[in-house]
Structure formats: C-alpha cells, structure tokens
Write a protein that holds these residues in place. Sequence first.
Motif, short mmCIF file in Angstrom:
data_model
loop_
_atom_site.label_atom_id
_atom_site.label_comp_id
_atom_site.label_asym_id
_atom_site.label_seq_id
_atom_site.Cartn_x
_atom_site.Cartn_y
_atom_site.Cartn_z
N LYS A 343 88.46 -13.07 -73.04
CA LYS A 343 87.61 -13.28 -71.92
C LYS A 343 87.78 -12.69 -70.62
O LYS A 343 87.29 -12.69 -69.58
N PRO A 344 86.05 -10.97 -70.86
CA PRO A 344 86.94 -10.34 -70.07
C PRO A 344 85.70 -10.81 -68.89
O PRO A 344 85.55 -12.33 -68.55
N LYS A 345 86.69 -10.13 -67.40
CA LYS A 345 85.52 -10.05 -66.09
C LYS A 345 83.67 -10.05 -65.76
O LYS A 345 83.27 -10.29 -65.50
N SER A 346 83.42 -8.95 -66.69
CA SER A 346 82.45 -7.80 -66.26
C SER A 346 81.94 -7.80 -67.68
O SER A 346 82.31 -7.00 -68.90
N GLN A 347 80.86 -7.37 -67.63
CA GLN A 347 80.26 -6.60 -68.23
C GLN A 347 79.91 -5.29 -68.12
O GLN A 347 79.48 -4.98 -66.31
N TYR A 348 79.72 -4.24 -69.23
CA TYR A 348 80.37 -2.58 -68.34
C TYR A 348 78.45 -1.52 -68.99
O TYR A 348 78.08 -2.24 -70.24
N VAL A 357 78.96 1.45 -63.99
CA VAL A 357 78.57 -0.03 -63.48
C VAL A 357 79.03 -0.77 -64.35
O VAL A 357 78.78 -1.02 -65.55
N GLN A 358 79.67 -2.27 -63.34
CA GLN A 358 79.42 -3.02 -63.63
C GLN A 358 79.07 -4.97 -63.85
O GLN A 358 78.14 -4.00 -62.33
N ILE A 359 79.10 -5.65 -64.36
CA ILE A 359 78.04 -6.91 -63.56
C ILE A 359 79.19 -8.30 -63.61
O ILE A 359 79.20 -8.11 -65.19
N SER A 360 79.73 -8.49 -63.07
CA SER A 360 80.47 -9.39 -62.89
C SER A 360 80.00 -10.44 -63.07
O SER A 360 79.06 -10.78 -62.89
N PRO A 621 75.74 -0.43 -73.35
CA PRO A 621 76.52 -1.57 -72.59
C PRO A 621 77.76 -1.28 -73.55
O PRO A 621 77.21 -1.51 -74.87
N VAL A 622 78.65 -1.56 -73.16
CA VAL A 622 80.04 -2.26 -73.66
C VAL A 622 80.52 -3.15 -73.21
O VAL A 622 80.32 -3.63 -71.64
N TYR A 623 81.40 -3.56 -73.75
CA TYR A 623 82.31 -4.84 -73.36
C TYR A 623 83.60 -4.39 -73.13
O TYR A 623 83.97 -3.43 -73.69
N PRO A 624 84.90 -4.87 -72.60
CA PRO A 624 86.18 -4.14 -72.49
C PRO A 624 86.67 -3.95 -73.74
O PRO A 624 86.13 -4.87 -74.65
N GLY A 625 87.04 -3.19 -74.88
CA GLY A 625 87.39 -2.11 -76.08
C GLY A 625 87.10 -0.96 -76.90
O GLY A 625 85.60 -0.29 -76.18
#
Length: 625
Positions: A343-348, A357-360, A621-625
């Motif tokens: 459950k990541p806090k943001s998308q990047y 940059v991130q979108i929380s 675009p990335v999610y954590p990982g």
Amino acid sequence: MGAERAGRRRPLVRRIALLSCGGVLLSACASMPSSGEPEPVDASPNKPKVRVFAAPPKDDAQPGEIIDGFLETLTGDDPDFSIARKYLTADAAKDWDPDSSTTILADGPKAGPQKPEQGQGQDSQSRTYQLTGTRVATLDADHAYRPELEAPDYAEAIQLVKEGKKGNEQWRIASPPQGVVLGEPDFQRLYKPVDKYYYASGDSRGDEANPPSDPLVADPVYVRGDPDPQLTDVVEELLAGPTNWLDTVVSSRFPSGTALRKGTKELTPDDQKHLRVPLNKKADDIGQDRCKEMAAQIYFTLNNLTAPSGIDQVELLRSDGASSLCVLGRSEAQTFAPDAAAKPKSQYFVDKKHRLVQISKGAEEPTAVPGALGEGKQELRSAAVSRNEKWGAGVSGDGRSLFIGALIDKTQSEKTQVTSTAEKEGDRLTAPSWDGRGDLWVADADPKKPRLLWLAKGQGEPVEVGFDRPLGKDGIGRVKAVRVAADGVRIALLIEKDGRTTLNVGRIERGSKGGVPQLTVAELRPAAPKMEEVTAVSWAGGSRLLLVGRAVEGVQQMRFVQSDGSLLPDEPTLPGLADVTAVSAAEAPDLPLVARSETDGIVRLVDGEDWKPVDKDGTAPVYPG
C-alpha cells in the motif's frame, strides 16, 4: 467403418449448463447433443456455467467410441479419474498416472486410425490409433504451466485390445496417452491458477520492512476443480512442496513429510471465516513461531480462492484432530504479507522539468519529492523508488549515469559507480528497479557489452549479475527493461534479440565467493509467448504481470498475464489507450494503474472508470519497486 472413426468426437458425456435461479439448479437449461463436435465453452460471467458429467463405456462400444469416450471423460466431472479408467484394460488402469502431466492442445486431441506402416497392423483383436493436435502448453508433475514454443506438433499412438471373458469381450485401451490430454477451452474451464507461497531461502529484508521471517514467494500452479478447486486439494499441493523451478531458492516451514491428518476430506471455513487444518504427527512438536509461519503459507495460498470474503483465521491442529498448534488471525497474517509495502503512499513519475515528482493519496496535483532528485539539478529520464519510499534512484537524461538520493530530506543525490559507454542514448541504462530487500537493479543495454547490475542497498560497487547462458547477440540477447518482484527471488526482463523484444521471467540465485556477493538469473521462461513484441511490463502482485505489447499482426494492447506464461480468460479487459510507452501497477489490486501515452502523457485508471489525465508532459510512471 463409421463406428470406428474416432476423428469425429461423439459426446459420450453430458455437457449441461447450470444456472442458479433463486437457489434452484436448472439442469434442463441445455439439451444433450447426440452428434457433432463439442462447442467451445464461453465462460464469461454473464453466461451459464458448463459442467461435463463423465459416463462409463457402453457394452459392445466400438474402438472409435472407446477413444472418444475416454477423451471426453478427461474433460468431465471425474475428479479421481475413476470413470476414465473404465475405458482402460486392467493393467493399463493400474499403470496410467493422470497426474504425471497435462498436455494442452489448441483445439483438443483429434484421433484417427494409424496407418499400418506407422505401427502395428489392424486385426480383429487390436487397433492402433493416433492422437494429434497443436500443443499450447504442458502442466508438469508439479502442476506448473510450461508454454510450448519449440515443438508444438503433438502425436501419440494409443492401442486398443479386446479384453474380458470369452463371448463378452470388450474393446479397451491398452496404451493410453501419457497423463491427461485436452483442449485449451476445457483446460481453462477445469483448471484454476493457484499461487502457493513459500519463503525465500537464505536472506531477509533487513531494514526494508522488518517482518519476522524471509519474504513469501508466489509459486504458481494449476489445480483441477470444476467449478473451483477444493481447499483440501490446494493445501495438499502446498504441503507437497515448491515446484522444481523455485525449489532451489525457496523453502517451506512445514517439516518434511507433513501432510493433512489421515481421513481429512474437506477443508471449509466456518461461519466466522475460521479455517481449521488438522496435520499429521510430523508437525505435532513444532514451536509457536514456526507454526505461525506455516499458517501464513496456508493463509496466503487460500485467501484469494475464498474471495470475496476471504479467511479471517487459520488454526493448525495436531494429529489428534482436536488440540491446537497455533492460531493466525488476519491482522497478524499481514506481518507475513508477500509485500509489506503493498500500500504505497504515492505514485511517482518524471515531470517536464526532469524531476522526480509524486502524487500522494487524495492529491490532485503532483509535487516534487523531497531531496535532490526532486530539485531538477540533475535531469532524469527514468526513476525508481524503494519500497519503503525512503530512497529514489534515477538515470540521467543522456542515459549514461545512475544516481541515488534520499527522499526524506535535502541531502544531495549521489552518482553511483554505474555508467554506460554505449554510443546511442537508447542503448544505455534502463530504468532501475528496487527489490523488497532494499537492493537496486539496473541493466546496461549496450550492444557491445550488455550487462545486468545489482547494488546492495543501492550503493557501493555494482555487481554484475550472471546468467546460465551468456548475454549478447549470440546468446540470450540484451536486457531492455528490468522489474524485480517484491520477494527479490523472481525477475521480469524485457530481452531484445534479433530485432524482437520478449518478456521473460527468471529466478534469482544468490551466493558469495570470497565474501563478494554472487547473483545469477537462471532458467528464463517466456511470460507472454503469444505476444510478438512486448514494450513495457510491471509486476501486479503475486504471480501477475501487467504488460504492453502486440500479438502477431495485431495492434498494441495492455493486459494482465501470469508469470508462468498462461493467460487467464476472466481477466478484466482494460480500456484502450493509444501509443503506451510505460506502465506501472501496485501489488495491491485496488490501487489505480498508471501509464504513459505518447498522446496523453501520464494517465491513471481506477477500476470501473476510464483513463484520466494526470500530467500531459510527464514520463516514466512508477510505483515503489
């Protein structure tokens, strides 16, 4: 001759559409055909579910009817294949092992008399037939799916003889095909994908999430069940141990020889969604910590199969079937979750200023990440964020250099020791990827010296990762994209060879020599064999991947696939999106997909909606990982 021609399949089992209407089973919703080929099954949610009821052979059935009937029983409601064995001779019924393999053919097996010069001649007491078809894939003895790429032509001879008392002799199959043979539509109806879970061997996550044990790793298999597998069968599959492909890099917490208590027939959660699992004596004396690790394996293996409600509690019982070994509840099970950062806090993504940059959650506009990677002093063309969202890594705009920086303060980014000397920008460093252990991976696509590199915690001297076959134009090819699973055991690679880019999944073997870590990617397997070209990929939880690619002579599409190379017919169809160059999915299925389109920039897809624009000029675009 008409009675002996097995090429025209006679449906000797009953195909019945079952509709649940107010709790009533309507078996008269479909008629029973008496001739012709079986129709393909449409298993879409709004269509009647089809079940096939196996039937034993008729008296005085001719050879063609025996073959047809046997093949039909393999697609029917015959879980222990007891009816299928009635078509075999007494000796063949003892020796035939339907669990040894399952051969999946595109349109099902076709049968016809074998030519005399190909085998035994036809006489009054024996007949030899040939089963043929186009092989799509095979389930091995582990029930693991293996796509067929090298030898799709299938041909196997089967012999029939007359058996029985004189005056009442009946045709029976003396040499049946190896294992089970059936068509792809029947396979998709009868077999369900299951992710068994085992623990990664010999390493822990360190400070990434601090779980109580090594990470859980999904091990995909297919289990027979119409309409769904019995939980008892799935637990038995889990207790049998990991598949050969993963066996060297994972382990089970169940003691060797552990099985369900003798006499256990059906495992079912009770009204409170509690599941009790009685084990044999091998597990009677294990301690609480290990017991809960065992329970976690069962919990995550079964949880998706019991959706939407799931399981709230798993209790393991001793061999007496009554006394409790341990209890694992839903909340405690999450400490063993395959990805603790699901459950990541943001998308990047990288914006037009070449910043990370991130979108929380809940935010409408992107903001620069804290630290140097968000300042824009070093232009980036791609990036990755560690699964604890404390570190970022980015590739320079020209693709030559890899940088790392903290995302929690204003510390400067650091240039790593990873550089590429390739002449063309497109042949330099790929986007990086973090595994769940906190280590960083990146590939150098230099045609002259293709490499896959690993950096412990993203720092220090990079280690070149080995392969069981060499990279390069004369070997595997060159890596164009890297995505490491959260467990750090499986790796998805886009590999270019001879002008074609394909998706492959390999296992990561870890060791050391003289105190220096040694890593190898072994047994690469195709994960999208029906795609001519794959341009982007992301892990999407368990053994699921999201890819962008193109089938032979087809248009670009985005779809989910299994990491073993199988396609699930009930996967949701994603809304169309033109000219996609990158895609990212989270481990948690309820989070939106993120993609980058040449025409629309960064877009997001929330379940049940259409793609929504985020940033026209954004990339990577990335999610954590």
